[in-house]
Scaffold this motif. Structure first.
Motif, mmCIF file in Angstrom:
data_model
loop_
_atom_site.group_PDB
_atom_site.id
_atom_site.type_symbol
_atom_site.label_atom_id
_atom_site.label_comp_id
_atom_site.label_asym_id
_atom_site.label_seq_id
_atom_site.Cartn_x
_atom_site.Cartn_y
_atom_site.Cartn_z
ATOM 1 N N UNK A 1 -20.075 -18.672 155.514
ATOM 2 C CA UNK A 1 -19.582 -18.737 156.879
ATOM 3 C C UNK A 1 -18.089 -18.899 156.954
ATOM 4 N N UNK A 2 -17.640 -20.124 157.266
ATOM 5 C CA UNK A 2 -16.218 -20.385 157.494
ATOM 6 C C UNK A 2 -15.352 -20.102 156.275
ATOM 7 N N UNK A 3 -15.910 -20.247 155.092
ATOM 8 C CA UNK A 3 -15.102 -20.055 153.893
ATOM 9 C C UNK A 3 -15.198 -18.684 153.271
ATOM 10 N N UNK A 4 -15.796 -17.747 153.979
ATOM 11 C CA UNK A 4 -16.024 -16.418 153.407
ATOM 12 C C UNK A 4 -14.728 -15.709 153.033
ATOM 13 N N UNK A 5 -13.664 -15.912 153.813
ATOM 14 C CA UNK A 5 -12.402 -15.217 153.569
ATOM 15 C C UNK A 5 -11.403 -16.066 152.787
ATOM 16 N N UNK A 6 -11.830 -17.252 152.383
ATOM 17 C CA UNK A 6 -10.941 -18.131 151.645
ATOM 18 C C UNK A 6 -11.185 -18.076 150.152
ATOM 19 N N UNK A 7 -10.579 -18.979 149.398
ATOM 20 C CA UNK A 7 -10.779 -19.015 147.949
ATOM 21 C C UNK A 7 -12.210 -19.418 147.601
ATOM 22 N N UNK A 8 -12.653 -19.008 146.437
ATOM 23 C CA UNK A 8 -13.999 -19.363 145.998
ATOM 24 C C UNK A 8 -14.045 -20.847 145.634
ATOM 25 N N UNK A 9 -14.983 -21.541 146.263
ATOM 26 C CA UNK A 9 -15.153 -22.961 145.985
ATOM 27 C C UNK A 9 -16.138 -23.102 144.832
ATOM 28 N N UNK A 10 -15.646 -23.502 143.681
ATOM 29 C CA UNK A 10 -16.496 -23.666 142.507
ATOM 30 C C UNK A 10 -16.879 -25.128 142.323
#
Length: 475
Positions: A292-301
């Motif tokens: 959702x909100x983080x789709x266009x941001x950096x990958x959260x590992x």
């Protein structure tokens, strides 16, 4: 005029470097300030700029060579501009004519070398006194550190040694005034300190702990050198009598890692605490955020999340964010949080550091992790990128395994290992449910941390991992 360009001091305390790449060939024309070679120092590749312009007459080194600071890299047929810049500005006499070079006392062209060859001064050589006449030729770049001016104990002048050597002596409980320096002008080196300790001559300083003998076949010695020293081990048999063999030369990264790990294992009493953290809810929240909100941001590992969770645990258990000072008999508690991340590269293991992780969000950490990993694999990390860590995380989850025993990254006192997450059946409220469990392996220095402390740290860490959104927005 021919100029011999020598390897300058590339990092404090480094005496040798491996030639990683030669960027010029014989016959090439180069400009002043151009990068001509790249050298590998410990775990970083450093570019070497040549201050001279002209034609490369001869390349004295080959890729893979191990060269000492001050060794000749290139011979350059300097242009007229290079001659002027290399000699420095010569003061003019009142009538406008140039003054002649001093007959003696300054390193003139050809002095001590072949005719017509300007030999650069050795890096780290003694500086001119303040009242000496200006030299007609330029001096080599000054070292990156200078002698301390402060007086030592009892008004004695300080022992000539780099700050890193002084720190090493304090950690080993060694009085530098008792160590015979082998460097230029009696300068004490890291090798001198280790040799002193191995001979069993170290005495406690203050309330420190005496170091008796070398122990472990001298495995302590390589800690500050960055190279493998001969160890008192039985000579290897001739394996070729049993079948075909191949010998592979260890690169600088592998040699440095081997030395550092051997030192850490030989000197730190390791204990490893294994446990599982329930990350079922965290993983569900992470996937929902990324979709959702983080789709266009950096990958959260999971590594980025773990950095924030570790910082939270370190704040509650400050002993894990410390170092032990054997010289003073003190624990050094650090009020900053620089988290090292072990990165596996083709050249070997490196540990870049995320600085001030407590002041960064998970999104910022995720961006920095991606950048650091890329620099590590491209061998573009600087030494400063891998210094100052207070706690290390190593994640093998992408490869596999259920647990392992990571070695503490000296001078830190703890390291966290992460293995591959696995589904397990758990009894919850009388019902059998499937939960995602993350195996954690916490190794620590038992001189500083007790088993109960480690259990509390793991409990705090697991609790932090239960609330993804809180970790996401926290700084």
């Amino acid at each position: 005029m021919a100029i011999e360009f020598k390897l300058p001091e590339v990092s404090e305390g480094v005496k040798t470097a491996d030639v990683a790449e030669i960027l010029v060939s014989e016959g090439d024309m180069i400009e002043a300030g151009q990068v001509v070679v790249e050298v590998e120092t410990e775990k970083a590749v450093a570019p070497v700029e040549c201050p001279h312009a002209g034609r490369v007459a001869k390349v004295h080194v080959s890729q893979g060579d191990s060269v000492s600071i001050g060794a000749t890299l290139l011979t350059i047929e300097a242009t007229s501009d290079a001659k002027d810049s290399s000699r420095g500005h010569k003061p003019s006499s009142p009538n406008g004519t140039k003054t002649s070079a001093p007959a003696s006392g300054d390193p003139a062209e050809g002095a001590g070398g072949e005719e017509g060859v300007a030999v650069e001064p050795e890096p780290g050589s003694e500086k001119q006194s303040s009242n000496a006449k200006p030299s007609s030729t330029s001096a080599a770049p000054s070292p990156r550190f200078e002698m301390e001016e402060a007086k030592g104990p009892n008004g004695r002048p300080p022992v000539p040694a780099a700050p890193s050597v002084r720190r090493l002596a304090r950690e080993l409980g060694i009085d530098l005034y008792q160590v015979q320096g082998s460097g230029s002008g009696g300068r004490v080196t890291a090798e001198d300190v280790h040799a002193f300790a191995e001979d069993g001559a170290a005495e406690p300083t203050g309330t420190g702990i005496a170091i008796a003998g070398g122990g472990r076949g001298g495995a302590m010695a390589p800690a500050a050198r960055g190279d493998i020293a001969p160890m008192a081990a039985p000579q290897l048999p001739d394996f070729s009598q049993y079948g075909p063999i191949t010998r592979q030369k260890m690169n600088k990264v592998a040699r440095t890692s081997a030395a550092h790990l051997a030192y850490a294992w030989a000197t730190i009493p390791h204990v490893t605490q294994h446990d599982f953290a329930d990350i079922t809810d965290l993983e569900a929240s992470r996937k929902a955020f990324m979709a959702g909100a983080g789709a266009k941001g950096p990958k959260i590992t999971m590594t980025a999340i773990m950095v924030k969770a570790v910082v939270n645990a370190l704040k509650q258990h400050p002993g894990f964010n410390s170092s032990i000072d054997l010289g003073s008999g003190e624990i050094v508690l650090k009020d900053y949080y620089h988290i090292g991340i072990a990165v596996d590269t083709e050249a070997g293991l490196v540990v870049p550091v995320i600085r001030d992780a407590d002041r960064k969000t998970i999104l910022q950490i995720a961006v920095e992790l991606t950048e650091m990993a890329g620099k590590a694999r491209d061998r573009k990390l600087q030494m400063s990128d891998m210094q100052g860590g207070t706690f290390t995380i190593t994640n093998l989850g992408g490869i596999g395994g259920s647990s392992f025993t990571p070695i503490v990254n000296y001078p830190e006192v703890a390291i966290l290992g992460m293995s591959r997450s696995q589904s397990q059946l758990k009894l919850q409220d009388g019902q059998v449910v499937e939960r995602m469990m993350l195996p954690l392996s916490l190794s620590y220095d038992h001189r500083v941390i007790n088993g109960a402390d480690a259990a509390r740290f793991i409990t705090t860490l697991s609790g932090s991992l239960s609330d993804f959104m809180r970790l996401l927005v926290s700084t």
